[in-house]
Scaffold this active site. Structure first.
Site, PDB file in Angstrom:
ATOM      1  N   ALA A  57       0.811  -1.220   0.000  1.00 14.10           N
ATOM      2  CA  ALA A  57       0.000   0.000   0.000  1.00 14.10           C
ATOM      3  C   ALA A  57       0.847   1.275   0.000  1.00 14.10           C
ATOM      4  O   ALA A  57       0.413   2.321  -0.490  1.00 14.10           O
ATOM      5  CB  ALA A  57      -0.931  -0.011   1.200  1.00 14.10           C
ATOM      6  N   HIS A  71      -3.872  -9.983  -4.109  1.00 14.96           N
ATOM      7  CA  HIS A  71      -5.109  -9.731  -3.366  1.00 14.96           C
ATOM      8  C   HIS A  71      -6.249  -9.298  -4.293  1.00 14.96           C
ATOM      9  O   HIS A  71      -7.247  -8.762  -3.822  1.00 14.96           O
ATOM     10  CB  HIS A  71      -4.882  -8.671  -2.282  1.00 14.96           C
ATOM     11  N   ASP A  97      -5.557  -1.580  -6.027  1.00 17.86           N
ATOM     12  CA  ASP A  97      -5.910  -0.311  -6.666  1.00 17.86           C
ATOM     13  C   ASP A  97      -5.697  -0.271  -8.179  1.00 17.86           C
ATOM     14  O   ASP A  97      -6.110   0.671  -8.848  1.00 17.86           O
ATOM     15  CB  ASP A  97      -5.158   0.857  -6.001  1.00 17.86           C
ATOM     16  N   CYS A 121     -24.822 -16.937  -7.807  1.00 21.31           N
ATOM     17  CA  CYS A 121     -24.795 -17.755  -9.037  1.00 21.31           C
ATOM     18  C   CYS A 121     -23.426 -17.762  -9.709  1.00 21.31           C
ATOM     19  O   CYS A 121     -23.245 -18.386 -10.741  1.00 21.31           O
ATOM     20  CB  CYS A 121     -25.862 -17.285 -10.024  1.00 21.31           C
TER      21      CYS A 121
HETATM   22  P1  CNA Z   1       0.462  -1.655   5.179  1.00 20.09           P
HETATM   23  O1  CNA Z   1       0.514  -2.703   6.210  1.00 20.09           O
HETATM   24  O2  CNA Z   1      -0.541  -0.558   5.343  1.00 20.09           O
HETATM   25  O3  CNA Z   1       1.929  -1.015   5.101  1.00 20.09           O
HETATM   26  C1  CNA Z   1       2.250   0.032   4.245  1.00 20.09           C
HETATM   27  C2  CNA Z   1       3.662   0.468   4.546  1.00 20.09           C
HETATM   28  O4  CNA Z   1       4.018   1.455   3.589  1.00 20.09           O
HETATM   29  C3  CNA Z   1       3.852   1.088   5.929  1.00 20.09           C
HETATM   30  O5  CNA Z   1       4.847   0.394   6.641  1.00 20.09           O
HETATM   31  C4  CNA Z   1       4.284   2.533   5.638  1.00 20.09           C
HETATM   32  O6  CNA Z   1       5.329   2.976   6.489  1.00 20.09           O
HETATM   33  C5  CNA Z   1       4.797   2.447   4.229  1.00 20.09           C
HETATM   34  N1  CNA Z   1       4.614   3.685   3.454  1.00 20.09           N
HETATM   35  C6  CNA Z   1       3.498   4.423   3.327  1.00 20.09           C
HETATM   36  N2  CNA Z   1       3.696   5.448   2.468  1.00 20.09           N
HETATM   37  C7  CNA Z   1       4.974   5.347   2.068  1.00 20.09           C
HETATM   38  C8  CNA Z   1       5.783   6.110   1.181  1.00 20.09           C
HETATM   39  N3  CNA Z   1       5.291   7.175   0.518  1.00 20.09           N
HETATM   40  N4  CNA Z   1       7.075   5.738   0.995  1.00 20.09           N
HETATM   41  C9  CNA Z   1       7.590   4.662   1.657  1.00 20.09           C
HETATM   42  N5  CNA Z   1       6.869   3.892   2.492  1.00 20.09           N
HETATM   43  C10 CNA Z   1       5.569   4.233   2.690  1.00 20.09           C
HETATM   44  O7  CNA Z   1       0.256  -2.244   3.734  1.00 20.09           O
HETATM   45  P2  CNA Z   1       0.722  -3.636   3.146  1.00 20.09           P
HETATM   46  O8  CNA Z   1       0.573  -3.507   1.680  1.00 20.09           O
HETATM   47  O9  CNA Z   1       2.004  -4.100   3.707  1.00 20.09           O
HETATM   48  O10 CNA Z   1      -0.394  -4.599   3.753  1.00 20.09           O
HETATM   49  C11 CNA Z   1      -1.059  -5.407   3.004  1.00 20.09           C
HETATM   50  C12 CNA Z   1      -2.555  -5.064   2.896  1.00 20.09           C
HETATM   51  C13 CNA Z   1      -2.879  -3.613   2.715  1.00 20.09           C
HETATM   52  C14 CNA Z   1      -3.021  -5.708   1.651  1.00 20.09           C
HETATM   53  O11 CNA Z   1      -4.063  -6.564   1.977  1.00 20.09           O
HETATM   54  C15 CNA Z   1      -3.521  -4.600   0.729  1.00 20.09           C
HETATM   55  O12 CNA Z   1      -4.545  -5.066  -0.094  1.00 20.09           O
HETATM   56  C16 CNA Z   1      -3.990  -3.558   1.671  1.00 20.09           C
HETATM   57  N6  CNA Z   1      -4.157  -2.180   1.153  1.00 20.09           N
HETATM   58  C17 CNA Z   1      -4.060  -1.882  -0.169  1.00 20.09           C
HETATM   59  C18 CNA Z   1      -4.212  -0.571  -0.611  1.00 20.09           C
HETATM   60  C19 CNA Z   1      -4.090  -0.273  -2.079  1.00 20.09           C
HETATM   61  O13 CNA Z   1      -4.498  -1.084  -2.905  1.00 20.09           O
HETATM   62  N7  CNA Z   1      -3.501   0.882  -2.439  1.00 20.09           N
HETATM   63  C20 CNA Z   1      -4.476   0.441   0.304  1.00 20.09           C
HETATM   64  C21 CNA Z   1      -4.600   0.095   1.671  1.00 20.09           C
HETATM   65  C22 CNA Z   1      -4.432  -1.216   2.075  1.00 20.09           C
END
Ligand code: CNA
Length: 244
Positions: free
Chosen positions: A24, A120, A105, A131
Site C-alpha cells: 500500500a 489480493h 488499486d 450464481c
Molecule cells: P500496510 O501494512 O498498510 O503497510 C504500508 C507500509 O508502507 C507502511 O509500513 C508505511 O510505512 C509504508 N509507506 C506508506 N507510504 C509510504 C511512502 N510514501 N514511501 C515509503 N513507504 C511508505 O500495507 P501492506 O501492503 O504491507 O499490507 C497489506 C494489505 C494492505 C493488503 O491486503 C492490501 O490489499 C492492503 N491495502 C491496499 C491498498 C491499495 O491497494 N492501495 C491500500 C490500503 C491497504
C-alpha cells in the site's frame, strides 16, 4: 547520493532478473491511504480489519459498501505515482520480470505494466456470491459502489463482491509469485509493512545469492536481512536514481 542509494543503483544496473513486491505504501502519494502507518486507514476510526473479513462481508454487505464507497471513489480516481511509472520503465528496459502486488488499486495496470501478479485481486471484476456470474466494472456498478450502495447481480439478484481477496480467503497466484521470487537476482520490496501473510513470507523464497532491498518509511520485520534498507518516501528515493 547516500551510500544506500549508491548500492541500490549498483544492484539495479547489474540486475537482469528483478522482481518487485509492492504494498500500500507505493500508492499513498496517489492519495490512497495505507492500512497501518500513522496516517493509515486503521488509524482514521470506523475502519478496521473486521470490515475486510469475508465473514463480515457475507453477513453485512450493506454496511461494507457504505464504508467502502468513499474509499472506492478515492481508489478509482487515483493516478500512478512516480514509483509505478519507474517500474513500468524497468519492465520496458527488459530488467523487471514481475511485480507481485498486494494492492487492489490497479495502479500498476494504469501505469502500463504488463507483468503483474495481483495477489489480493483487483476492482475490475465483480462476482455474484449466489450464481457465480462475473461482471466487468460497468457504469451501473461503478455508480452504485461510489454511492455506498450494494450492487446486485442482474441475473439472480445475489450480492456482488469485488474481485478482491478478503481476510479469511485464499490469495491469488501465490505459486507463480513464489517461482518468480526464486528466479530473481534482485528482490525489492516497496511500501509494505511485511506483516500480512502469505506475501510477508515471499522474500524467504529468494535465492541465497540474490540481493534484497526494502524501501519503506517504517521499519519492517525483515530489515535485518536486507542488503539495502531505506526508510524514506519511495518516490523521493527512486527519483535520485534518475531512470525516468
Ligand atoms: P500496510 O501494512 O498498510 O503497510 C504500508 C507500509 O508502507 C507502511 O509500513 C508505511 O510505512 C509504508 N509507506 C506508506 N507510504 C509510504 C511512502 N510514501 N514511501 C515509503 N513507504 C511508505 O500495507 P501492506 O501492503 O504491507 O499490507 C497489506 C494489505 C494492505 C493488503 O491486503 C492490501 O490489499 C492492503 N491495502 C491496499 C491498498 C491499495 O491497494 N492501495 C491500500 C490500503 C491497504
Amino acid at each position: 547520493m547516500s551510500k544506500q542509494v549508491d548500492r541500490l543503483m549498483d544492484f539495479l544496473q547489474k540486475s537482469r532478473s528483478l522482481v518487485v513486491i509492492t504494498g500500500a505504501g507505493i500508492s499513498t502519494k496517489a492519495g490512497i491511504p495505507d492500512f497501518r502507518s500513522s496516517s493509515g486507514i486503521y488509524r482514521q476510526g470506523g475502519v478496521n480489519e473486521t470490515l475486510f473479513h469475508i465473514d463480515y462481508f457475507r453477513d453485512h454487505p450493506d454496511e461494507f459498501y457504505k464504508t467502502f464507497g468513499p474509499l472506492y471513489e478515492q481508489i478509482t480516481s487515483a493516478q500512478p505515482t512516480y514509483a509505478h511509472r519507474f517500474l513500468k520503465r524497468l519492465e520496458e528496459l527488459g530488467r523487471l520480470k514481475m511485480i507481485i502486488t498486494q494492492n487492489i488499486d490497479g495502479l500498476h495496470h494504469k501505469a502500463g505494466s504488463a507483468n503483474v501478479i495481483e495477489i489480493h485481486g483487483h476492482l475490475r471484476q465483480w462476482d455474484c456470491l449466489s450464481c457465480r456470474a462475473s461482471y466487468g466494472t460497468e457504469g451501473w456498478i461503478d455508480e452504485k459502489v461510489k454511492k455506498g450502495e450494494t450492487p446486485l447481480c442482474q441475473g439472480c439478484g445475489g450480492i456482488l463482491k469485488p474481485h478482491v481477496v478478503f481476510f479469511g480467503e485464499y490469495v491469488m497466484g501465490l505459486e507463480k509469485a513464489m517461482q518468480f521470487v526464486q528466479t530473481a537476482d534482485l528482490l525489492m520490496v516497496l511500501g509494505s509493512s511485511l506483516v500480512v501473510y502469505p506475501v510477508a513470507g515471499l522474500p524467504g523464497y529468494r535465492d541465497e545469492n540474490a540481493h534484497f532491498v526494502i524501501l519503506n518509511k517504517e521499519a519492517t520485520p525483515l530489515d535485518d536481512e536486507a542488503d539495502v534498507v531505506i526508510h524514506e518516501d519511495i518516490d523521493e528515493t527512486l527519483q535520485k536514481l534518475g531512470f525516468l
